[in-house]
Design an enzyme around this catalytic site. Structure first.
Site, mmCIF file in Angstrom:
data_model
loop_
_atom_site.group_PDB
_atom_site.id
_atom_site.type_symbol
_atom_site.label_atom_id
_atom_site.label_comp_id
_atom_site.label_asym_id
_atom_site.label_seq_id
_atom_site.Cartn_x
_atom_site.Cartn_y
_atom_site.Cartn_z
ATOM 1 N N ASP A 317 0.821 -1.220 0.000
ATOM 2 C CA ASP A 317 0.000 0.000 0.000
ATOM 3 C C ASP A 317 0.853 1.268 0.000
ATOM 4 O O ASP A 317 2.005 1.264 0.431
ATOM 5 C CB ASP A 317 -0.928 0.020 1.222
ATOM 6 C CG ASP A 317 -0.165 -0.104 2.525
ATOM 7 O OD1 ASP A 317 0.810 -0.877 2.577
ATOM 8 O OD2 ASP A 317 -0.532 0.583 3.492
ATOM 9 N N GLU A 318 0.269 2.325 -0.495
ATOM 10 C CA GLU A 318 0.769 3.694 -0.333
ATOM 11 C C GLU A 318 2.237 3.875 -0.712
ATOM 12 O O GLU A 318 3.047 4.314 0.091
ATOM 13 C CB GLU A 318 0.552 4.149 1.113
ATOM 14 C CG GLU A 318 -0.912 4.213 1.476
ATOM 15 C CD GLU A 318 -1.142 4.680 2.904
ATOM 16 O OE1 GLU A 318 -1.957 5.599 3.070
ATOM 17 O OE2 GLU A 318 -0.528 4.127 3.833
HETATM 18 C C1 ACM Z 1 -3.762 1.310 4.345
HETATM 19 O O1 ACM Z 1 -4.617 1.786 5.091
HETATM 20 N N1 ACM Z 1 -2.712 2.001 4.003
HETATM 21 C C2 ACM Z 1 -3.888 -0.036 3.824
#
Ligand code: ACM
Length: 501
Positions: A317-318
């Site tokens: 993620d991110e």
């Molecule tokens: C997330 O909340 N970055 C998966």
């Protein structure tokens, strides 16, 4: 029906006018003669009931006619009940619980537990219960809607002890959830011993958000969590978040890091390179260095070897510090490493930017990239932040929690259908639901409980109960009955004004 206040709502409940079943000093627990996992389930029930009732509750094997007054556990019943389904018959003179699998017996016992007075949760001497130990007569036939019903605990932003993780597992068990996702690494802390990379835990585990001392799990600690969860038929899914959210690993092994500059932090750190703030998106492993993939292989190999469950979560993620192609290449290589070590990869929804193997699971959290995985034919675990993120504040007045995905009052957490969350996602593409508890703002288990209760049981019902069999008014009435149980268990909770507690 009023007496059958169970969460999550069972599939079929047939109340009876007959007198209730009563546990007495003579009550025995009878198991299938061949023992096995069912024996463990019987011992679990005895261990729950002995302290509070002070009755001996002997656990005995036997397939013959049940002795009068017994609680009888049998393996069997229609195969359509599946791995976790069960049938529970409560009559004045006996309780009969049948399930095709031991996991179903365990889930069925959670129903029996909730039909008994909340005093069953009390420890010996903690509370003298004047009430009789009765369960209302009737029949329950039950099975889950979705296969994956989970909770996540972020032990990286703040570290939680093995004992505290077990308390979270106990909550999952009470609400028939079957998956414990541990977010074991992030910018602020690395929380698992890896023998081939000792500095990960020794250096990367030394602090946490706000600069506390952090910590990590030894392999024995982790094995103990896995064992405890397995006793409750809960699968542990370990997550190593990559390629972003990796500052703690990079502090330990700087040669794998290609991060942007670290955001400013105000707290002194015990080792150079550690991070105690809560900004995201700036750290990344180098996507183009073989050292990175040797590192990933070491970590995945050891983590896979200590994890009996089928899944390994790779985060994903991110990541703001890589291009889309760089990111996709990284995800594809790491996915192959996980498969080579015998596990099914799962990652946050962004992994759909890469080419996914058919078995790989994407964990939806914000929806704008989840469809990339669905279009490749991959299944989703749904954790929509605006509903399932139990680290969001309930209201602007909630002291703990964040607010970037909005406020998540109880009804918001409860009142949604996974098969109708967004266009293109049908029941067939949903493996299940999960409630993540990120811990930027949470440093104690009591704080974690406050955010989990009552929302975790709400998510448990979203995952367990068929959509047509549940509704907000019914849940509202049933969840009110859980609060006495939480108090008996010593659990903190948010007394939402949406419920007449
Ligand atoms: C997330 O909340 N970055 C998966």
């Amino acid at each position: 029906m009023a007496q059958h206040r169970v969460v999550p709502q069972p599939d079929v409940v047939e109340p009876s006018d007959a007198p209730p079943f009563t546990i007495t000093a003579q009550t025995a627990i009878v198991l299938p003669a061949d023992g096995g996992e069912a024996a463990r389930v019987g011992e679990w029930l005895a261990a729950l009931l002995r302290p509070s009732t002070a009755f001996p509750l002997p656990v005995t094997p036997g397939d013959g006619p049940a002795p009068a007054g017994a609680i009888v556990l049998r393996l069997g019943g229609p195969a359509s009940l599946g791995d976790e389904g069960y049938e529970l018959r409560v009559a004045a003179d006996s309780v009969l619980l049948r399930a095709p699998r031991a996991a179903g017996l365990f889930r069925g016992l959670q129903t029996l537990r909730q039909l008994l007075p909340p005093g069953v949760e009390a420890e010996q001497g903690a509370m003298r219960m004047a009430a009789a130990w009765t369960a209302p007569a009737g029949r329950v036939v039950d099975r889950p809607r979705f296969a994956w019903r989970g909770g996540m605990l972020d032990v990286s932003r703040h570290f939680f002890t093995v004992k505290e993780v077990k308390q979270y597992v106990d909550l999952l068990a009470l609400y028939k959830m079957n998956t414990m996702h541990l977010h074991l690494s992030d910018d602020q802390g690395w929380r698992i011993q890896i023998d081939s990379r000792p500095r990960l835990a020794q250096v990367g585990g030394r602090t946490q958000v706000g600069g506390g001392e952090g910590g990590y799990y030894t392999k024995q600690d982790y094995a103990e969590i896995v064992r405890y969860a397995a006793e409750r038929f809960i699968t542990v899914v370990p997550e190593i978040d990559m390629p972003g959210h990796t500052n703690a690993a990079i502090a330990a092994y700087p040669e794998i890091g290609c991060s942007r500059p670290m955001p400013a932090q105000t707290v002194p750190v015990p080792e150079p390179g550690l991070y105690t703030g809560i900004q995201v998106g700036w750290s990344t492993l180098c996507h183009d260095k073989e050292a990175t993939y040797r590192f990933v292989d070491d970590v995945v190999r050891e983590l896979a070897a200590m994890t009996p469950g089928p899944y390994l979560h790779i985060g994903g993620d991110e990541v703001a510090a890589l291009t889309r192609d760089q990111y996709a290449t990284f995800v594809e290589r790491v996915q192959d490493i996980v498969v080579r070590h015998g596990k099914i990869p799962i990652g946050w929804e962004e992994i759909g930017k890469g080419k996914l193997r058919p078995q790989t699971i994407a964990q939806q959290w914000q929806s704008d990239t989840a469809m990339l995985a669905v279009r490749q034919g991959n299944k989703l675990v749904l954790s929509p932040a605006s509903k399932a993120y139990v680290d969001m504040k309930y209201t602007p007045a909630t002291e703990l929690g964040l607010r970037w995905a909005g406020f998540v009052e109880l009804r918001t957490a409860y009142d949604w259908d996974p098969a109708a969350l967004f266009p293109g996602v049908t029941e067939q593409s949903v493996l299940g639901v999960e409630a993540p508890l990120w811990t930027e703002s949470v440093s104690t288990i009591s704080g974690a409980q406050y955010l989990l209760l009552p929302r975790l049981p709400a998510l448990a019902e979203v995952g367990w109960t068929a959509q047509g069999k549940r509704d907000w008014e019914g849940f509202r009435a049933r969840i009110a009955g859980q609060a006495t149980r939480w108090r008996m268990l010593g659990l903190n909770y948010y007394p939402s004004p949406q419920v007449a507690w």
